[in-house]
Structures are given as structure tokens and as C-alpha cells.
Design an enzyme around this catalytic site. Sequence first.
Site, PDB file in Angstrom:
ATOM      1  N   PRO A 136      75.985  93.339  57.352  1.00  0.00           N
ATOM      2  CA  PRO A 136      74.992  92.514  58.042  1.00  0.00           C
ATOM      3  C   PRO A 136      75.364  91.040  58.052  1.00  0.00           C
ATOM      4  CG  PRO A 136      74.191  93.196  55.893  1.00  0.00           C
ATOM      5  CD  PRO A 136      75.461  93.952  56.128  1.00  0.00           C
ATOM      6  N   GLY A 138      75.516  87.379  57.298  1.00  0.00           N
ATOM      7  CA  GLY A 138      75.181  86.583  56.119  1.00  0.00           C
ATOM      8  C   GLY A 138      75.569  87.234  54.806  1.00  0.00           C
ATOM      9  N   VAL A 139      76.109  88.452  54.852  1.00  0.00           N
ATOM     10  CA  VAL A 139      76.432  89.153  53.599  1.00  0.00           C
ATOM     11  C   VAL A 139      77.660  88.544  52.907  1.00  0.00           C
ATOM     12  CG1 VAL A 139      77.933  90.957  54.583  1.00  0.00           C
ATOM     13  CG2 VAL A 139      76.565  91.447  52.561  1.00  0.00           C
ATOM     14  N   GLY A 140      78.517  87.866  53.685  1.00  0.00           N
ATOM     15  CA  GLY A 140      79.694  87.232  53.076  1.00  0.00           C
ATOM     16  C   GLY A 140      81.023  87.769  53.581  1.00  0.00           C
ATOM     17  N   LYS A 141      81.027  88.456  54.735  1.00  0.00           N
ATOM     18  CA  LYS A 141      82.282  89.016  55.271  1.00  0.00           C
ATOM     19  C   LYS A 141      83.305  87.906  55.519  1.00  0.00           C
ATOM     20  CE  LYS A 141      80.199  90.577  58.922  1.00  0.00           C
ATOM     21  NZ  LYS A 141      78.832  90.116  58.666  1.00  0.00           N
ATOM     22  N   GLY A 142      82.842  86.863  56.203  1.00  0.00           N
ATOM     23  CA  GLY A 142      83.747  85.756  56.549  1.00  0.00           C
ATOM     24  C   GLY A 142      84.292  85.080  55.298  1.00  0.00           C
ATOM     25  N   ARG A 168      79.468  77.249  66.662  1.00  0.00           N
ATOM     26  CA  ARG A 168      78.767  76.455  65.642  1.00  0.00           C
ATOM     27  C   ARG A 168      79.570  75.179  65.407  1.00  0.00           C
ATOM     28  NH1 ARG A 168      78.647  81.700  62.031  1.00  0.00           N
ATOM     29  NH2 ARG A 168      76.865  82.769  62.922  1.00  0.00           N
ATOM     30  N   ARG A 261      73.054  78.966  54.667  1.00  0.00           N
ATOM     31  CA  ARG A 261      74.185  78.652  55.547  1.00  0.00           C
ATOM     32  C   ARG A 261      73.752  77.683  56.650  1.00  0.00           C
ATOM     33  NH1 ARG A 261      77.369  83.470  58.545  1.00  0.00           N
ATOM     34  NH2 ARG A 261      75.644  83.271  60.023  1.00  0.00           N
ATOM     35  N   ARG A 272      68.449  88.479  62.973  1.00  0.00           N
ATOM     36  CA  ARG A 272      69.574  89.003  62.176  1.00  0.00           C
ATOM     37  C   ARG A 272      69.058  89.793  60.973  1.00  0.00           C
ATOM     38  NH1 ARG A 272      74.947  85.727  62.932  1.00  0.00           N
ATOM     39  NH2 ARG A 272      74.714  85.214  65.114  1.00  0.00           N
ATOM     40  N   ASN A 295      78.338  92.842  47.661  1.00  0.00           N
ATOM     41  CA  ASN A 295      78.714  91.445  47.441  1.00  0.00           C
ATOM     42  C   ASN A 295      77.579  90.724  46.713  1.00  0.00           C
ATOM     43  OD1 ASN A 295      79.863  88.946  47.414  1.00  0.00           O
ATOM     44  ND2 ASN A 295      79.501  88.520  49.587  1.00  0.00           N
ATOM     45  N   ASP A 296      77.544  90.956  45.393  1.00  0.00           N
ATOM     46  CA  ASP A 296      76.584  90.237  44.569  1.00  0.00           C
ATOM     47  C   ASP A 296      77.330  89.026  44.010  1.00  0.00           C
ATOM     48  OD1 ASP A 296      74.622  89.384  42.932  1.00  0.00           O
ATOM     49  OD2 ASP A 296      74.324  91.261  41.856  1.00  0.00           O
TER      50      ASP A 296
HETATM   51  N1  LIG Z   1      78.562  86.542  46.677  1.00  0.00           N
HETATM   52  C1  LIG Z   1      77.954  85.503  47.217  1.00  0.00           C
HETATM   53  N2  LIG Z   1      77.003  84.845  46.514  1.00  0.00           N
HETATM   54  C2  LIG Z   1      76.366  83.785  47.053  1.00  0.00           C
HETATM   55  N3  LIG Z   1      76.606  83.292  48.281  1.00  0.00           N
HETATM   56  C3  LIG Z   1      77.533  83.916  49.029  1.00  0.00           C
HETATM   57  C4  LIG Z   1      78.253  85.037  48.539  1.00  0.00           C
HETATM   58  N4  LIG Z   1      79.115  85.437  49.514  1.00  0.00           N
HETATM   59  C5  LIG Z   1      78.950  84.603  50.545  1.00  0.00           C
HETATM   60  N5  LIG Z   1      77.997  83.681  50.269  1.00  0.00           N
HETATM   61  C6  LIG Z   1      77.473  82.617  51.141  1.00  0.00           C
HETATM   62  O1  LIG Z   1      76.634  83.272  52.084  1.00  0.00           O
HETATM   63  C7  LIG Z   1      76.713  82.638  53.360  1.00  0.00           C
HETATM   64  C8  LIG Z   1      77.072  83.678  54.428  1.00  0.00           C
HETATM   65  O2  LIG Z   1      78.413  84.084  54.220  1.00  0.00           O
HETATM   66  P1  LIG Z   1      79.366  84.395  55.437  1.00  0.00           P
HETATM   67  O3  LIG Z   1      79.249  83.339  56.466  1.00  0.00           O
HETATM   68  O4  LIG Z   1      80.704  84.682  54.877  1.00  0.00           O
HETATM   69  O5  LIG Z   1      78.671  85.737  55.975  1.00  0.00           O
HETATM   70  P2  LIG Z   1      79.109  86.719  57.130  1.00  0.00           P
HETATM   71  O6  LIG Z   1      78.860  88.090  56.651  1.00  0.00           O
HETATM   72  O7  LIG Z   1      80.476  86.405  57.599  1.00  0.00           O
HETATM   73  O8  LIG Z   1      78.069  86.357  58.247  1.00  0.00           O
HETATM   74  P3  LIG Z   1      78.165  86.552  59.853  1.00  0.00           P
HETATM   75  O9  LIG Z   1      78.273  88.002  60.126  1.00  0.00           O
HETATM   76  O10 LIG Z   1      76.893  85.976  60.366  1.00  0.00           O
HETATM   77  O11 LIG Z   1      79.354  85.793  60.345  1.00  0.00           O
HETATM   78  C9  LIG Z   1      77.740  81.538  53.240  1.00  0.00           C
HETATM   79  O12 LIG Z   1      77.058  80.302  53.073  1.00  0.00           O
HETATM   80  C10 LIG Z   1      78.526  81.898  51.989  1.00  0.00           C
HETATM   81  O13 LIG Z   1      79.002  80.757  51.311  1.00  0.00           O
HETATM   82  N1  LIG Z   2      81.431  94.606  67.600  1.00  0.00           N
HETATM   83  C1  LIG Z   2      81.866  93.381  67.291  1.00  0.00           C
HETATM   84  N2  LIG Z   2      81.174  92.622  66.434  1.00  0.00           N
HETATM   85  C2  LIG Z   2      81.660  91.424  66.134  1.00  0.00           C
HETATM   86  C3  LIG Z   2      82.859  90.933  66.667  1.00  0.00           C
HETATM   87  N3  LIG Z   2      83.081  89.691  66.181  1.00  0.00           N
HETATM   88  C4  LIG Z   2      82.070  89.430  65.348  1.00  0.00           C
HETATM   89  N4  LIG Z   2      81.215  90.459  65.311  1.00  0.00           N
HETATM   90  C5  LIG Z   2      80.006  90.594  64.501  1.00  0.00           C
HETATM   91  O1  LIG Z   2      78.983  89.835  65.061  1.00  0.00           O
HETATM   92  C6  LIG Z   2      78.064  89.483  64.036  1.00  0.00           C
HETATM   93  C7  LIG Z   2      77.631  88.061  64.183  1.00  0.00           C
HETATM   94  O2  LIG Z   2      78.706  87.192  64.047  1.00  0.00           O
HETATM   95  P1  LIG Z   2      78.454  85.594  64.044  1.00  0.00           P
HETATM   96  O3  LIG Z   2      79.817  85.000  63.974  1.00  0.00           O
HETATM   97  O4  LIG Z   2      77.729  85.258  65.283  1.00  0.00           O
HETATM   98  O5  LIG Z   2      77.629  85.300  62.815  1.00  0.00           O
HETATM   99  C8  LIG Z   2      78.760  89.766  62.715  1.00  0.00           C
HETATM  100  O6  LIG Z   2      78.194  90.919  62.152  1.00  0.00           O
HETATM  101  C9  LIG Z   2      80.168  90.058  63.109  1.00  0.00           C
HETATM  102  O7  LIG Z   2      80.760  91.006  62.261  1.00  0.00           O
HETATM  103  C10 LIG Z   2      83.571  91.775  67.580  1.00  0.00           C
HETATM  104  O8  LIG Z   2      84.638  91.435  68.100  1.00  0.00           O
HETATM  105  N5  LIG Z   2      83.044  92.965  67.835  1.00  0.00           N
END
Ligand SMILES: Nc1ncnc2c1ncn2[C@@H]1O[C@H](COP(=O)(O)OP(=O)(O)OP(=O)(O)O)[C@@H](O)[C@H]1O
Ligand SMILES: Nc1nc2c(ncn2[C@@H]2O[C@H](COP(=O)(O)O)[C@@H](O)[C@H]2O)c(=O)[nH]1
Length: 355
Positions: A136, A138-142, A168, A261, A272, A295-296
Amino acid sequence: MGEAPAFYADNLQNGFDIKTIKACETSISIQCKTYVIGSSDDAFVVRICDQTTGNWVIPNILGTKPKPGKGYSAAALNEDRIVMIKKGSSSDDCIWFLEVDTPYVKEQKQILGAEVVAWSKGVRGNAEAPIVISGPSGVGKGTLISKLMEEFPSMFGFSVSHTTRAPRGMEQDGVHYHFTERAVMEKDIKDGKFLEFASVHGNLYGTSIEAVEVVSDSGKRCILDIDVQGARSVRASPLDAVFVFICPPSMDELEHRLRARATESEEQILKRLRNAKAEIEQGQSSGIFDHILYNDNLEECYQSLKDKHSLTSSMTNTAAPLGINLPEEHSVSAMDSKIIIKGGTAELENASKNL
Ligand SMILES: Nc1ncnc2c1ncn2[C@@H]1O[C@H](COP(=O)(O)OP(=O)(O)OP(=O)(O)O)[C@@H](O)[C@H]1O
Ligand SMILES: Nc1nc2c(ncn2[C@@H]2O[C@H](COP(=O)(O)O)[C@@H](O)[C@H]2O)c(=O)[nH]1
């Protein structure tokens, strides 16, 4: 071909002062350069001698370095990297590559305008399969992907998706996303240019075939950050990938991260969070994912991503030997992309066969 023990720094000529290095060194020649790899107390050091000029250079060293040690051998591989085998080390720490002229290193030489080498850890098994990371918003994938790319810059490359959402603050076109008009993206989807696409939180997102090819052409392992719908499409595609789902410790914590964030409007945050519930359910029960991580604690989750549950374990052939116990008397060479270790023991012969 490199052999252990090789020679000591004091034996080197050419006037370059490397007498400060006490430990054993190995030298490997590739094209017109000689790479001298030595282990000091706290790191591996690398020096390069240009054989045409006799000049020595200390390169910029990228990637995560292997832990220093004295027992190791090295051999040139494919004219662009040196394979290093460490004595008596564990299975996941025994093979390393020093990239000296790979596409990644060439690119970095151009960017930095200086000599560059890059360490990368050797893996066995399904090392090339792209990694799909979902979870989802905000979970921390990036955050996890950034850590992986920072630690292994020469091993992983990010698949840059297309999206119709607005950039952004710090996001750059072509780096974080290809920011696109909906009509253009819809036409490209119709023209078959996308591996997968989905409507996510009200915008269109998709992975172009080219985005994945750019990474694989650079010799790196491709990482895709996509939503669950996208992961399902990739699962159904011919692309053989490893699928990892990242879960939040709780919905409250997810909300806290999204708000902290501070990149989304209130309306987007609520959208979201609503979508997160369904995504988590599908992530956990759809059978799409090979690995589900929580991701705790960020560091613990990162370690799991790297080692235990997902990347290295899925890349490691379980029949692989437990490290390699190199004896004093042996030689290492490379032929037709095979690494040949010559020595006396049956254990060594087995290790060599498995390489
Ligand atoms: N384990 C953690 N504990 C606390 N904060 C975290 C943790 N992992 C990530 N974060 C913070 O949570 C926020 C969201 O993380 P990130 O942007 O990586 O999420 P995401 O899954 O990539 O979101 P999106 O799908 O919207 O791009 C960031 O501010 C990040 O610093
Ligand atoms: N199906 C796809 N999902 C994607 C792709 N690139 C990103 N994503 C997902 O979108 C959400 C929101 O991203 P955000 O950058 O706007 O926060 C996130 O869950 C991504 O994993 C894609 O190419 N295909």
C-alpha cells in the site's frame, strides 16, 4: 589469472608508494591496465596501473565492499570484471566481483570524470529475475528500494514507470517517473508498449517494456515498484520475476507515515488509506507474492528483503556449497565464463563444479 598468496606491495615497481599496505595483494591485468587488490586491516584497497604510461591511479570505489581478509584469489572475467573468491567465508560472502569496465562502471566514469571500480556481491541461482515490490501507498516501498540501490548501485536498476499524476516537489521526469499526458499514455498502451498498467488512486500508472529493457541492457537486476493490480499482470506475463509484498505494522502506522510524508492532499490520503485495506487483503491472500514482509522496523525489514526471506534466498541454489575453503596451494582462472579452481581436495573440486 590470480593466485593466492600473490605478492607483497613492496615488490611493486613504477615508483608508486603503496608500501603502507601490509597485507598480501593480488594483481590482475585486463586490457592495458593492471588492477592491484590488497586487503588492509579495515578494507580492500584497489590501485590501477596503466601499463602504457606506467602511471598509478587510486579509483573511486563504488558499491558495498567485501569484508577484508587475507585468503582470497582473483581472476579476470569477460574483460570487464574481476571475480574474487574469499577463503573460508560463508556461502553468501565467498564470491565477489570487482567491476572494472562494465556498462555501469563506464557510465560512472563518464559522470565522475575519473577512474571508477565497483564492488558487487556474487549470487548463485536466479540472480537475473526482476524483483516486483508491491504494497500500500506509504508502507515504505520507495524507502526500501532506495536503500537497496544505494548499497548495491551496480547490481540493481529501477524500472522508471509512466504516470499521469503530477510530479511531487523533488521528483524529476525520467528519474522517479516519466510524467505523461493521459491521452499519450493511453495511445502507447494501445500500441502495446506497456508490460502492465493500472488505474491507481485515480491516476494511470504503467511499466513500459522499454523501462525494463533499459535496466536489463545495463546489466543490472530490474526492480519494479508497482501496485497489486500491476503485480498480478506481471505474474500473468512471460516475465519471470520474484514478487515481494510489503505490509505495514498497522493501519494507524500507515496513516501516520502517509501524513508525515506530507506529499498528498487530505483527499488523496483518505483515498490511499481506503485502497490500502483491499491491497493488503489481496497482497496476503492472492497467492501472487513469493514473499510477504512487514515493514515495522526499517532496518529489520531491509535485512529481510536482502537476506532471509526474499532476494538472496530466492537467488540461492540450495545445493550450493557452504562457502569455499581455499587451501594455500591452488589457482583460480576463468574460461568461457566458467571459474576454474585447481587444488587438491575433493571439497575444492566440488566447490569448483558448483561455481
Ligand atoms: N519502517 C519505517 N518506519 C517509519 N517510517 C518509515 C518506515 N519505512 C518508511 N517510512 C517512512 O514512511 C514514508 C512513506 O515511505 P515511502 O515513500 O517509501 O512509501 P511508499 O510505499 O513508496 O509509498 P508510495 O507507494 O505512495 O510511493 C516516508 O516518509 C518514509 O520515510
Ligand atoms: N501498476 C503500477 N503501479 C505503479 C507503477 N508505478 C507506481 N505504481 C504504484 O502506484 C502507487 C502510487 O505511487 P505514488 O508514486 O503516486 O505514491 C504505488 O503503490 C506504486 O507502487 C506502475 O508502473 N504500475
